[in-house]
Design an enzyme around this catalytic site. Sequence first.
Site, PDB file in Angstrom:
ATOM      1  N   HIS A  47       0.817  -1.224   0.000  1.00 29.08           N
ATOM      2  CA  HIS A  47       0.000   0.000   0.000  1.00 29.08           C
ATOM      3  C   HIS A  47       0.854   1.279   0.000  1.00 29.08           C
ATOM      4  O   HIS A  47       0.734   2.097  -0.914  1.00 29.08           O
ATOM      5  CB  HIS A  47      -0.994  -0.048   1.162  1.00 29.08           C
ATOM      6  CG  HIS A  47      -1.596   1.271   1.530  1.00 29.08           C
ATOM      7  ND1 HIS A  47      -2.448   1.943   0.694  1.00 29.08           N
ATOM      8  CD2 HIS A  47      -1.443   2.055   2.641  1.00 29.08           C
ATOM      9  CE1 HIS A  47      -2.807   3.095   1.277  1.00 29.08           C
ATOM     10  NE2 HIS A  47      -2.207   3.175   2.454  1.00 29.08           N
ATOM     11  N   HIS A  71       4.117   6.641   5.450  1.00 28.14           N
ATOM     12  CA  HIS A  71       2.975   7.369   5.989  1.00 28.14           C
ATOM     13  C   HIS A  71       2.139   6.590   6.998  1.00 28.14           C
ATOM     14  O   HIS A  71       1.459   7.177   7.829  1.00 28.14           O
ATOM     15  CB  HIS A  71       2.087   7.919   4.862  1.00 28.14           C
ATOM     16  CG  HIS A  71       1.122   6.925   4.285  1.00 28.14           C
ATOM     17  ND1 HIS A  71       1.440   6.117   3.225  1.00 28.14           N
ATOM     18  CD2 HIS A  71      -0.151   6.608   4.632  1.00 28.14           C
ATOM     19  CE1 HIS A  71       0.399   5.349   2.938  1.00 28.14           C
ATOM     20  NE2 HIS A  71      -0.584   5.622   3.773  1.00 28.14           N
ATOM     21  N   ASP A  72       2.176   5.274   6.975  1.00 29.75           N
ATOM     22  CA  ASP A  72       1.379   4.507   7.939  1.00 29.75           C
ATOM     23  C   ASP A  72       2.201   3.898   9.069  1.00 29.75           C
ATOM     24  O   ASP A  72       1.677   3.165   9.901  1.00 29.75           O
ATOM     25  CB  ASP A  72       0.605   3.385   7.218  1.00 29.75           C
ATOM     26  CG  ASP A  72      -0.684   3.902   6.588  1.00 29.75           C
ATOM     27  OD1 ASP A  72      -1.245   4.884   7.117  1.00 29.75           O
ATOM     28  OD2 ASP A  72      -1.119   3.332   5.565  1.00 29.75           O
ATOM     29  N   GLU A  75       1.083   5.174  12.731  1.00 26.00           N
ATOM     30  CA  GLU A  75      -0.261   4.743  13.088  1.00 26.00           C
ATOM     31  C   GLU A  75      -0.331   3.222  13.248  1.00 26.00           C
ATOM     32  O   GLU A  75      -0.974   2.717  14.157  1.00 26.00           O
ATOM     33  CB  GLU A  75      -1.233   5.236  12.001  1.00 26.00           C
ATOM     34  CG  GLU A  75      -2.680   4.837  12.187  1.00 26.00           C
ATOM     35  CD  GLU A  75      -3.371   5.577  13.329  1.00 26.00           C
ATOM     36  OE1 GLU A  75      -2.714   6.374  14.022  1.00 26.00           O
ATOM     37  OE2 GLU A  75      -4.566   5.328  13.536  1.00 26.00           O
ATOM     38  N   ASP A  76       0.327   2.496  12.367  1.00 23.20           N
ATOM     39  CA  ASP A  76       0.090   1.046  12.306  1.00 23.20           C
ATOM     40  C   ASP A  76       1.245   0.155  12.747  1.00 23.20           C
ATOM     41  O   ASP A  76       1.105  -1.064  12.757  1.00 23.20           O
ATOM     42  CB  ASP A  76      -0.296   0.650  10.868  1.00 23.20           C
ATOM     43  CG  ASP A  76      -1.633   1.248  10.460  1.00 23.20           C
ATOM     44  OD1 ASP A  76      -2.424   1.552  11.367  1.00 23.20           O
ATOM     45  OD2 ASP A  76      -1.869   1.417   9.258  1.00 23.20           O
TER      46      ASP A  76
HETATM   47 MN    MN Z   1      -2.420   4.570   4.193  1.00 21.57          MN
END
Ligand code: MN
Length: 703
Positions: A47, A71-72, A75-76
Amino acid sequence: MRQYELIDRVLSYKPDADQDILKKAYVFGTKMHGRQLRASGDPYFSHPIEVAGILADLKLDTTSVVCALLHDTIEDTSATIHDINVNFGTEVAKLVDGVTKLTLLESNLEGSKQAENFRKLLLASASDIRILLIKLADRLHNMRTLGYIKDQDKRKRISIETLDIYAPLAGRIGMQEIKEELEDLSFSYIEPKIRDIITERLKVSKKKKSKIVQLIDKELQRVLIDNSIAFEVSGRVKKPYSVWKKLEVQQKSLEQLSDIFGFRVCVNSITECYQVLGILHGEWRAIPGRFKDYISTPKKNGYQSIHTTLMGPENQRVEVQIRTYKMNDMCERGLAAHWVYKDQDDAGNDYLASIEWINDLVDILNRDGATEEFLENTKLELFHDQIYAFTPKGTLVALPRNATALDFAYAVHTDLGNFCSSVRINGANKPRRTVLENGDEVEIVKSKTPVALESLQEFVKTGKAKSAIIRSLREKKSHNHRLIGKAIIKSVFSSHRKKPTRDILERSFGPLNVVSLVTLYELVGGGSASGSDVYDLVFPNNKRKIRKKNYIEENISIPIHGLYSDLPAKFLKDTFLVPGDKIVGIIIPDKGITIFPVESEKLLKYEKFPESWIKLTWKKEIEFTFVARIIVKLINEVGVLNSITSTIADYGGNISNLILNEKDSDFYNLIIDINVNDNKHISGIVKSLEGLPVLENVKRFIG
Ligand code: MN
């Protein structure tokens, strides 16, 4: 996409790109996301790579592409902003942090209908426009892979959100291609059947018209080559979603839409655009009213092109767009292209400086701000002059930058502001004057009674809150005036042994220009009319009858020894002298004798003329009462008037007038005129009033 493919894509438009940092981000992302999987079953890291690829297609700078890869991670994964900072520097860390924050805001908003405000929140939160571009690319890839999400409701919800928020956002910053793709993907999940029907019909129409399309295409090519203009012609089929919108808005059938098929002619210069236009109009008949020149007058989002519709062979209408290559690129890639061209024009300048991006964006958005869509919700001020905060229920409230928690309360509801005793911001207790930040969740703690408004004025920045406070203060004041006015009228009337009934008071409405008892009370309480004014208006005859007992200059001789009987005599005006007060007479040529209080400062100017002075004393037996004036400073409590008037009555004084002279909101200066027998009488009354605890002070007034 593999690492080298991404790097090749970046190198294709930026040959000097920093490959090492791209590789490093690729490796970091792969490692952090580890074995996480997407709904599609692909490794999660596919992704961020695709998102990075979208940004590379937009020809964005290396930093943006690196951020897309990361970018993630916050958060992840277990990565922290500190890790990003250490490995990739502060700029990348700042952008990744910004994207993460937007993602958090997003989850806050789930299901909210305030799309317009949320779009603005996204804009305002994206301190760097690249944050927004990464977010759009992120959404685009999620939409492209939405089909893997099994929950149908979730697919629909995400699609509606995309249609409401992200597609318009892309359009607003001029990214036509992304906008159309987001719209069409959303459309396919929201109205799959309708989309299928339109797609099918488009295919059929295209087939039907394909002969004509080919014919025109050939003709176009021929005339343009004949005129030796370098060009590119592309046939164009509208996307199902925009066809659907057109059908909805124009209430037309598919067959009636003339611009489903069109041609786009791209040339090198603006001059050639108009040349091409002239050639086409010479060759085919133009449909009146369909010609639009967005080159000389660009659309508000910066869009430039010439549109015209021609009557082709067999009377088929064909829409043609004429533009330069640069305009075409700008239309498809929006701000991203905007920057690239600026960069080319002024080589050497670092146009990636985020401030420049924001200026461009704000500029475009402000021009766009004139459209109806925007005016609907707010008179648009600069986005970055605004912040957006949430209520506990998730409603977004737009406020100017520097607005406080109290402004927020007033923005939600005036009562909420008037009763706001404290606030909780993001769960923590804070003072009401706390300046809010984007995305803050603000909970207003209400008190049972209104708070002291006077002190709140300095806590607010917005016009709405300020005027609400001023209005509430005014209301409070007129409320007090009403109560005081009512009490004054009651006192004056009862001293004349009358009751101020509604029927009687109504007689004064006309002369005083009031329309109700309430406004009459306010008038008197505010000091614009006195209690005896009202009394005299409603009992014009009683006025004289009652005062027969009182001393009235005009028709009763002055009860004073020592006056020359052949000289007219009168009291100095507004002195409020009563028998027993020390007095002196001054003979004024042509005017007669004026009686002064001995302490009067006005006597000073007669000191040079001792011959004018005459000694005067009051008569012993006086059958009239005289008006004495006292000034009372009282605490702003309505009940105190009653104790004052009853005290005066107990001492045999008749109140002839009450005048309110407001000083500030905590104290009132009250002027009371009382009919008394003599100065002993009035000083007895003053002494008894001094004993009342509700009075700040009381003194007699002698002019
Ligand atoms: Mn994303």
